[in-house]
Design an enzyme around this catalytic site. Structure first.
Site, PDB file in Angstrom:
ATOM      1  N   SER A   1     -33.102  13.974  -2.119  1.00  0.00           N
ATOM      2  CA  SER A   1     -33.725  12.980  -1.239  1.00  0.00           C
ATOM      3  C   SER A   1     -35.171  13.282  -0.881  1.00  0.00           C
ATOM      4  O   SER A   1     -35.843  12.439  -0.283  1.00  0.00           O
ATOM      5  CB  SER A   1     -32.903  12.824   0.047  1.00  0.00           C
ATOM      6  OG  SER A   1     -31.739  12.083  -0.209  1.00  0.00           O
TER       7      SER A   1
ATOM      8  N   LYS B   1     -37.743  10.733  -1.803  1.00  0.00           N
ATOM      9  CA  LYS B   1     -38.040   9.582  -0.944  1.00  0.00           C
ATOM     10  C   LYS B   1     -39.411   9.694  -0.290  1.00  0.00           C
ATOM     11  O   LYS B   1     -39.977   8.682   0.133  1.00  0.00           O
ATOM     12  CB  LYS B   1     -36.943   9.440   0.120  1.00  0.00           C
ATOM     13  CG  LYS B   1     -35.599   9.024  -0.470  1.00  0.00           C
ATOM     14  CD  LYS B   1     -34.444   9.194   0.499  1.00  0.00           C
ATOM     15  CE  LYS B   1     -33.132   8.848  -0.190  1.00  0.00           C
ATOM     16  NZ  LYS B   1     -31.948   9.296   0.550  1.00  0.00           N
TER      17      LYS B   1
ATOM     18  N   SER C   1     -32.446   8.851   5.818  1.00  0.00           N
ATOM     19  CA  SER C   1     -32.351   9.205   4.403  1.00  0.00           C
ATOM     20  C   SER C   1     -31.513   8.203   3.627  1.00  0.00           C
ATOM     21  O   SER C   1     -30.771   8.566   2.706  1.00  0.00           O
ATOM     22  CB  SER C   1     -31.763  10.620   4.236  1.00  0.00           C
ATOM     23  OG  SER C   1     -32.019  11.118   2.938  1.00  0.00           O
TER      24      SER C   1
END
Length: 392
Positions: free
Chosen positions: A57, A60, A122
């Site tokens: 993640s 991102k 997230s």
């Protein structure tokens, strides 16, 4: 390439306090770890910093960087509404789809709320919905991610998804690149960075049955625990392990850290806290030049002036072991020169390279202190004449 020593006065300011120093030691079980001091450009710790790895993640951050870039260019309003496509919801719905913002099919969600859903929660679903809202498809959006990554200096990364979901190695990063990405978000989009990355929690979606609001906490392991911590992003998959890219600012001194490949949530909390706390405690920043101070000059080619002052764009410092002056220190101005006119005031045209006994070279930017226009027609003839006869 030009390398110009600083003035005697500036050099004496540092060398007068010179004394032997030993670089502080640190060790971590993290497979990858990297720590930089933004105030000086110093690398304080590096372990496998250039090894390619899956970001999970932490990818991102690049999705957010694309959005921040468009927002600051007035090309993406925060209040723009994005539609959650049923196909997207289906793919990123349920426990097998990882972290979620708990979006609903057909729902209209603003860019601002999607960014909260990406940064604080997230949300894998939020990342793809925002990507589709910006570029039409996630694939088209990843092309924007990779183009911007190249422009901001990422040299060992590639993005195949908007949320970092495992994709058989198509998406990869290095710790050094993650720190560069974090620095870009902080320095180039500071207002948006502070607006989105420091939120302790965010509420979105409803529970089934009881229809209660769903509030999720920010997963940032140092937020609220390390003084000055204000970002950035965690990541976890079975493939990547537990990772984190984080930053904190204490008394105007900002550090950025990356840890990755850790075996558990608790290990990520412990090692991210240890590393950045060690950076603040074991090292200190010694001021060099205040923002706006003249550091030197650069030669100008075909300009209305033959040279331009080089000034500090912000407070500049050198990082040395805490309690010690850092040993022999040398400063050099580095630039590709002569610099071709025209030059705008504030343009980054040179770097200050700081060499100490305890760290790799510390590199900080220098900018033009004045605007320099192109020489007029007769001025160019005169400059050519001087150059021809060795008068320049």
């Amino acid at each position: 390439m030009s390398r110009i020593p600083l003035s005697v006065a500036a050099a004496s300011l540092l060398l007068a306090s010179a004394a032997p120093a030993a670089a502080p030691q640190f060790d971590t079980p993290a497979k990858v770890a990297y720590l930089i001091d933004v105030s000086s450009g110093a690398t304080l710790y590096a372990k496998n910093a250039d090894v390619r790895m899956p970001p999970a993640s932490m990818a991102k951050m690049m999705t957010v960087e694309v959005a921040f870039e468009l927002i600051d260019k007035k090309q993406l309003p925060l209040n723009k509404m994005c539609t959650v496509r049923p196909e997207t919801w289906q793919k990123w719905h349920g426990p097998a789809a990882g972290s979620t913002m708990f979006l609903s099919p057909g729902e209209q969600v603003s860019v601002e709320n999607l960014l909260h859903g990406i940064v604080t929660l997230s949300g894998n679903d939020a990342s793809v919905v925002l990507a589709e809202c910006i570029a039409g498809t996630e694939q088209a959006f990843t092309e924007q991610m990779n183009a911007l990554a190249k422009r901001i200096g990422l040299t060992n990364s590639h993005f195949g998804t908007a949320n970092g979901w495992p994709d058989n190695g198509v998406t990869y990063v290095s710790a050094r690149d993650l720190a560069t990405l974090a620095r870009s978000e902080i320095e180039n989009h500071y207002g948006l960075y502070k607006k989105f990355y420091s939120q302790p929690s965010f509420t979105w979606g409803k529970t089934l049955g009881s229809n209660q609001d769903i509030t999720q906490q920010n997963r940032n392991p140092i937020l609220g625990h390390v003084p000055g911590a204000d970002g950035l992003k965690t990541g976890h998959t079975d493939e990547a392990g537990y990772g984190f890219t984080g930053s904190a600012d204490q008394n105007g001194r900002r550090l950025i850290e990356v840890v990755a490949g850790l075996p558990s949530w608790n290990a990520r909390v412990q090692e991210s806290t240890r590393l950045i706390s060690w950076g603040f405690g074991a090292w200190q920043a010694k001021p060099l030049f205040a923002a706006g101070a003249k550091v030197g000059t650069a030669q100008v080619q075909m300009g209305s002036d033959s040279e331009v002052p080089l000034v500090a764009p912000r407070n500049l410092a050198v990082t040395v072991p805490a309690g010690l002056s850092g040993g022999a220190t040398s400063l050099k101005i580095r630039y590709q020169g002569p610099v071709a006119a025209p030059i705008t005031k504030g343009q980054h045209i040179a770097d200050l390279v700081i060499t100490t006994a305890d760290t790799p070279p510390q590199v900080v930017p220098l900018v033009a202190g004045e605007e320099v226009g192109r020489a007029g027609f007769f001025g160019r003839i005169w400059l050519g004449f001087k150059s021809l006869f060795g008068m320049a």
